[in-house]
Structures are given as structure tokens and as C-alpha cells.
Design a protein around this motif. Sequence first.
Motif, PDB file in Angstrom:
ATOM      1  N   GLY A  31      -1.553  15.517 -13.414  1.00  0.00           N
ATOM      2  CA  GLY A  31      -2.177  16.574 -14.212  1.00  0.00           C
ATOM      3  C   GLY A  31      -3.385  17.206 -13.564  1.00  0.00           C
ATOM      4  O   GLY A  31      -3.892  18.225 -14.026  1.00  0.00           O
ATOM      5  N   LYS A  32      -3.857  16.603 -12.508  1.00  0.00           N
ATOM      6  CA  LYS A  32      -5.033  17.111 -11.799  1.00  0.00           C
ATOM      7  C   LYS A  32      -4.700  17.255 -10.322  1.00  0.00           C
ATOM      8  O   LYS A  32      -3.748  16.648  -9.819  1.00  0.00           O
ATOM      9  CB  LYS A  32      -6.230  16.175 -12.002  1.00  0.00           C
ATOM     10  N   ASP A  33      -5.491  18.023  -9.609  1.00  0.00           N
ATOM     11  CA  ASP A  33      -5.245  18.241  -8.175  1.00  0.00           C
ATOM     12  C   ASP A  33      -5.834  17.100  -7.358  1.00  0.00           C
ATOM     13  O   ASP A  33      -6.766  17.263  -6.577  1.00  0.00           O
ATOM     14  CB  ASP A  33      -5.827  19.589  -7.732  1.00  0.00           C
ATOM     15  N   THR A  34      -5.273  15.912  -7.556  1.00  0.00           N
ATOM     16  CA  THR A  34      -5.717  14.750  -6.804  1.00  0.00           C
ATOM     17  C   THR A  34      -4.948  14.663  -5.487  1.00  0.00           C
ATOM     18  O   THR A  34      -3.986  15.406  -5.249  1.00  0.00           O
ATOM     19  CB  THR A  34      -5.486  13.464  -7.617  1.00  0.00           C
ATOM     20  N   SER A  35      -5.354  13.726  -4.658  1.00  0.00           N
ATOM     21  CA  SER A  35      -4.670  13.558  -3.369  1.00  0.00           C
ATOM     22  C   SER A  35      -3.256  13.008  -3.543  1.00  0.00           C
ATOM     23  O   SER A  35      -2.440  13.087  -2.620  1.00  0.00           O
ATOM     24  CB  SER A  35      -5.477  12.611  -2.473  1.00  0.00           C
ATOM     25  N   LEU A  36      -2.947  12.446  -4.714  1.00  0.00           N
ATOM     26  CA  LEU A  36      -1.626  11.883  -4.967  1.00  0.00           C
ATOM     27  C   LEU A  36      -0.702  12.851  -5.695  1.00  0.00           C
ATOM     28  O   LEU A  36       0.464  12.541  -5.923  1.00  0.00           O
ATOM     29  CB  LEU A  36      -1.763  10.591  -5.805  1.00  0.00           C
ATOM     30  N   HIS A  37      -1.205  14.018  -6.046  1.00  0.00           N
ATOM     31  CA  HIS A  37      -0.456  14.954  -6.881  1.00  0.00           C
ATOM     32  C   HIS A  37       0.815  15.475  -6.213  1.00  0.00           C
ATOM     33  O   HIS A  37       1.853  15.638  -6.864  1.00  0.00           O
ATOM     34  CB  HIS A  37      -1.373  16.122  -7.267  1.00  0.00           C
ATOM     35  N   ASP A  38       0.766  15.754  -4.932  1.00  0.00           N
ATOM     36  CA  ASP A  38       1.887  16.394  -4.257  1.00  0.00           C
ATOM     37  C   ASP A  38       3.007  15.438  -3.870  1.00  0.00           C
ATOM     38  O   ASP A  38       4.107  15.872  -3.541  1.00  0.00           O
ATOM     39  CB  ASP A  38       1.405  17.119  -2.995  1.00  0.00           C
ATOM     40  N   GLY A  39       2.736  14.139  -3.903  1.00  0.00           N
ATOM     41  CA  GLY A  39       3.770  13.178  -3.522  1.00  0.00           C
ATOM     42  C   GLY A  39       4.564  12.681  -4.717  1.00  0.00           C
ATOM     43  O   GLY A  39       4.436  13.181  -5.833  1.00  0.00           O
ATOM     44  N   ALA A  40       5.392  11.685  -4.469  1.00  0.00           N
ATOM     45  CA  ALA A  40       6.217  11.098  -5.525  1.00  0.00           C
ATOM     46  C   ALA A  40       5.663   9.739  -5.920  1.00  0.00           C
ATOM     47  O   ALA A  40       5.045   9.037  -5.111  1.00  0.00           O
ATOM     48  CB  ALA A  40       7.655  10.934  -5.041  1.00  0.00           C
ATOM     49  N   CYS A  41       5.866   9.377  -7.180  1.00  0.00           N
ATOM     50  CA  CYS A  41       5.501   8.041  -7.632  1.00  0.00           C
ATOM     51  C   CYS A  41       6.775   7.209  -7.766  1.00  0.00           C
ATOM     52  O   CYS A  41       7.840   7.734  -8.092  1.00  0.00           O
ATOM     53  CB  CYS A  41       4.732   8.082  -8.950  1.00  0.00           C
ATOM     54  N   ILE A  73       8.651   3.933  -9.569  1.00  0.00           N
ATOM     55  CA  ILE A  73       8.596   3.159 -10.806  1.00  0.00           C
ATOM     56  C   ILE A  73       9.665   2.083 -10.769  1.00  0.00           C
ATOM     57  O   ILE A  73      10.817   2.347 -10.447  1.00  0.00           O
ATOM     58  CB  ILE A  73       8.817   4.074 -12.030  1.00  0.00           C
ATOM     59  N   GLN A  74       9.252   0.856 -11.135  1.00  0.00           N
ATOM     60  CA  GLN A  74      10.214  -0.246 -11.199  1.00  0.00           C
ATOM     61  C   GLN A  74       9.655  -1.368 -12.063  1.00  0.00           C
ATOM     62  O   GLN A  74       8.492  -1.757 -11.918  1.00  0.00           O
ATOM     63  CB  GLN A  74      10.546  -0.790  -9.803  1.00  0.00           C
ATOM     64  N   GLY A  75      10.492  -1.868 -12.968  1.00  0.00           N
ATOM     65  CA  GLY A  75      10.088  -3.005 -13.781  1.00  0.00           C
ATOM     66  C   GLY A  75       8.848  -2.766 -14.621  1.00  0.00           C
ATOM     67  O   GLY A  75       8.039  -3.672 -14.801  1.00  0.00           O
ATOM     68  N   GLY A  76       8.673  -1.555 -15.152  1.00  0.00           N
ATOM     69  CA  GLY A  76       7.510  -1.255 -15.976  1.00  0.00           C
ATOM     70  C   GLY A  76       6.233  -1.106 -15.187  1.00  0.00           C
ATOM     71  O   GLY A  76       5.139  -1.082 -15.756  1.00  0.00           O
ATOM     72  N   LYS A  77       6.340  -1.018 -13.883  1.00  0.00           N
ATOM     73  CA  LYS A  77       5.176  -0.891 -13.010  1.00  0.00           C
ATOM     74  C   LYS A  77       5.232   0.422 -12.235  1.00  0.00           C
ATOM     75  O   LYS A  77       6.307   0.869 -11.841  1.00  0.00           O
ATOM     76  CB  LYS A  77       5.116  -2.052 -12.010  1.00  0.00           C
ATOM     77  N   LEU A  78       4.062   0.982 -12.019  1.00  0.00           N
ATOM     78  CA  LEU A  78       3.939   2.121 -11.116  1.00  0.00           C
ATOM     79  C   LEU A  78       3.627   1.532  -9.746  1.00  0.00           C
ATOM     80  O   LEU A  78       2.494   1.146  -9.460  1.00  0.00           O
ATOM     81  CB  LEU A  78       2.822   3.059 -11.584  1.00  0.00           C
ATOM     82  N   ILE A  79       4.655   1.419  -8.930  1.00  0.00           N
ATOM     83  CA  ILE A  79       4.538   0.714  -7.656  1.00  0.00           C
ATOM     84  C   ILE A  79       3.617   1.454  -6.686  1.00  0.00           C
ATOM     85  O   ILE A  79       2.729   0.870  -6.058  1.00  0.00           O
ATOM     86  CB  ILE A  79       5.921   0.531  -7.003  1.00  0.00           C
ATOM     87  N   ALA A  80       3.819   2.754  -6.559  1.00  0.00           N
ATOM     88  CA  ALA A  80       3.050   3.544  -5.600  1.00  0.00           C
ATOM     89  C   ALA A  80       3.071   5.009  -6.007  1.00  0.00           C
ATOM     90  O   ALA A  80       3.891   5.429  -6.816  1.00  0.00           O
ATOM     91  CB  ALA A  80       3.609   3.369  -4.187  1.00  0.00           C
ATOM     92  N   ALA A  81       2.160   5.774  -5.444  1.00  0.00           N
ATOM     93  CA  ALA A  81       2.094   7.214  -5.705  1.00  0.00           C
ATOM     94  C   ALA A  81       1.719   7.930  -4.417  1.00  0.00           C
ATOM     95  O   ALA A  81       1.233   7.320  -3.459  1.00  0.00           O
ATOM     96  CB  ALA A  81       1.082   7.522  -6.799  1.00  0.00           C
ATOM     97  N   GLY A  82       1.967   9.229  -4.393  1.00  0.00           N
ATOM     98  CA  GLY A  82       1.665  10.016  -3.197  1.00  0.00           C
ATOM     99  C   GLY A  82       2.619   9.745  -2.055  1.00  0.00           C
ATOM    100  O   GLY A  82       2.258   9.924  -0.885  1.00  0.00           O
TER     101      GLY A  82
END
Length: 271
Positions: free
Chosen positions: A162-172, A174-183
Motif C-alpha cells: 500500500g505504500k512505496d516501500t522498497s518491497l512494493h515492486d516485488g512479489a511476496c 506465502i506458505q503455511g500461514g506465513k509470509l515467507i519473504a517479500a520483494g
Amino acid sequence: MDGFDKLLHIYDFIRPVLDITVLTFILYKAYDFISKTNGVQMLKTVVIFAIAYALAILLDLQTILWLLNFVAPALVVAFALIFQPEIRKFFIRIGQNGWFAFGTRSKHTYVDAVLIAADMLSKQKRGMLAVFMRHTQLENIIQTGTRLNADLSSSLLMTIFGKDTSLHDGACFIQGGKLIAAGCFLPTSDNYTIKKTFGTRHRAALGLSEVSDAVVLVVSEETGALSLAYDAKLNYDLSLSEVRKVLENLLDISPEEKVMEDTIDEQKTIN
């Protein structure tokens, strides 16, 4: 033994039909797979050489036959090198088949959190790229982003996209109810049939679905449209209920969890 001999006789009768049917199916699937990539141009070249070889044999053109036999080994090597990405994708897709999956699939209870964030981002015309991991290991792609291993929530997704963060342009991921990684950076598709109007997110989502069994949710930054990429196909401009239905089927959400998510939907409507 008479009964066994009869079975052998029947098998001998249907064996040619079975042989041709299986071969036809394999050739059709191979062509269908190759036709979606740039490798189809190389395939046309191979067909031209095959026709030339057949004509040379038919017309007894010894010089042409000698030349084709001379360059044939080089053509085989070139074929393997040029088709290396397609061959890799083909065997990955075979390995993704549910016949080779062992154990019980995990149940997902986190789809609603992702859909709430996707709905809000869609209304705000903010882009989003969420990868639901299934069986294929994607550690090499996850390493391109920032590892989080955080509890998944719609608020966290809104903070990232929702904001122009450094992780905004990449993909997140998701597995097992966890956000594994972003960006994370996804491989873009080389499918030349995809619409030119599709942006980087859609091409990246389709690219990952071509080399894995992951399901990728895309929110368009230009139109706010929701799309799902899976099984090397991109399903564009879906409603929220259509996205939910597909995810429930592909991620094996149990009936109890569907009731839980329907209850949350009712609470959202009331509020």
C-alpha cells in the motif's frame, strides 16, 4: 491357460491402437507446450529439414543426403541447447503432477487475509503480487527478496504493497500461514502470445506458473483488476468470489475453513 492366451490375443489386438493413442497424446502435449514459447520457431526449422531429408531420399539426391547427414549431429546439439529452457519446464511440469505428491496436503487458513488486502489494494489502484507456494521448491527465487517469516495478515500486506516501500515492486511468498519473504523477483514469461498491454507483474506471474505449481495472485496497478496465474495460464480480471473459489480448489481449503471465511465476509458486510 486358454483364458490367459485369450487375454494375450486381445492385448495383441489393442496394443497397436494403444501405442498410437499414447504417442499421439504425447506429441500433442509437446506441441501444445512448445507452441506457447519462442521454441516454436525452431520446431518449424526442424520440420523443414525433415521434409528436405524425406524429399532427398525419395528423389535419391545423394549430395543433399550427404550434406544433411553431415549436419544432422550439429542440429541435434543445437536443438538441445535452444530448447534447454523448454525441456527444463517440461520436466518440472511432469514432476508437479499430483500422482507424484506424497502425504496429506496442508490446509490453508490464511486466504481471507490475502483477499481482504487484495480487495483494498484493488480499490486504491495499488499493485500486488502474491505467490501461494504448493509443492515446488522456490528457494532460489525467495533468496532474491527479503526474508520475513512473519505471521500473515492483511495489515502486513497493506504495509508492503500500500505504500512505496522498497518491497512494493516485488512479489511476496506465502506458505503455511506465513509470509515467507517479500520483494522477490520472479522469472518473466517468454510466451509471445500474451497481450502486450500486460505489465511486468502479469508477465512475472505467468513466468513463475510456467516453471512451478505455485498459484500467483496479481492486482493490477493500472486497472485494479484481479488475476490468477497457475498451470502456465493467466486468468485475467476475476471477481473476488471467483478468485476465492479458484484458491479454495487449488489450495485444498477444507469445508470448515470455508465456513470460517464466509463468516468473516458476513462480518465485513455488516461493518
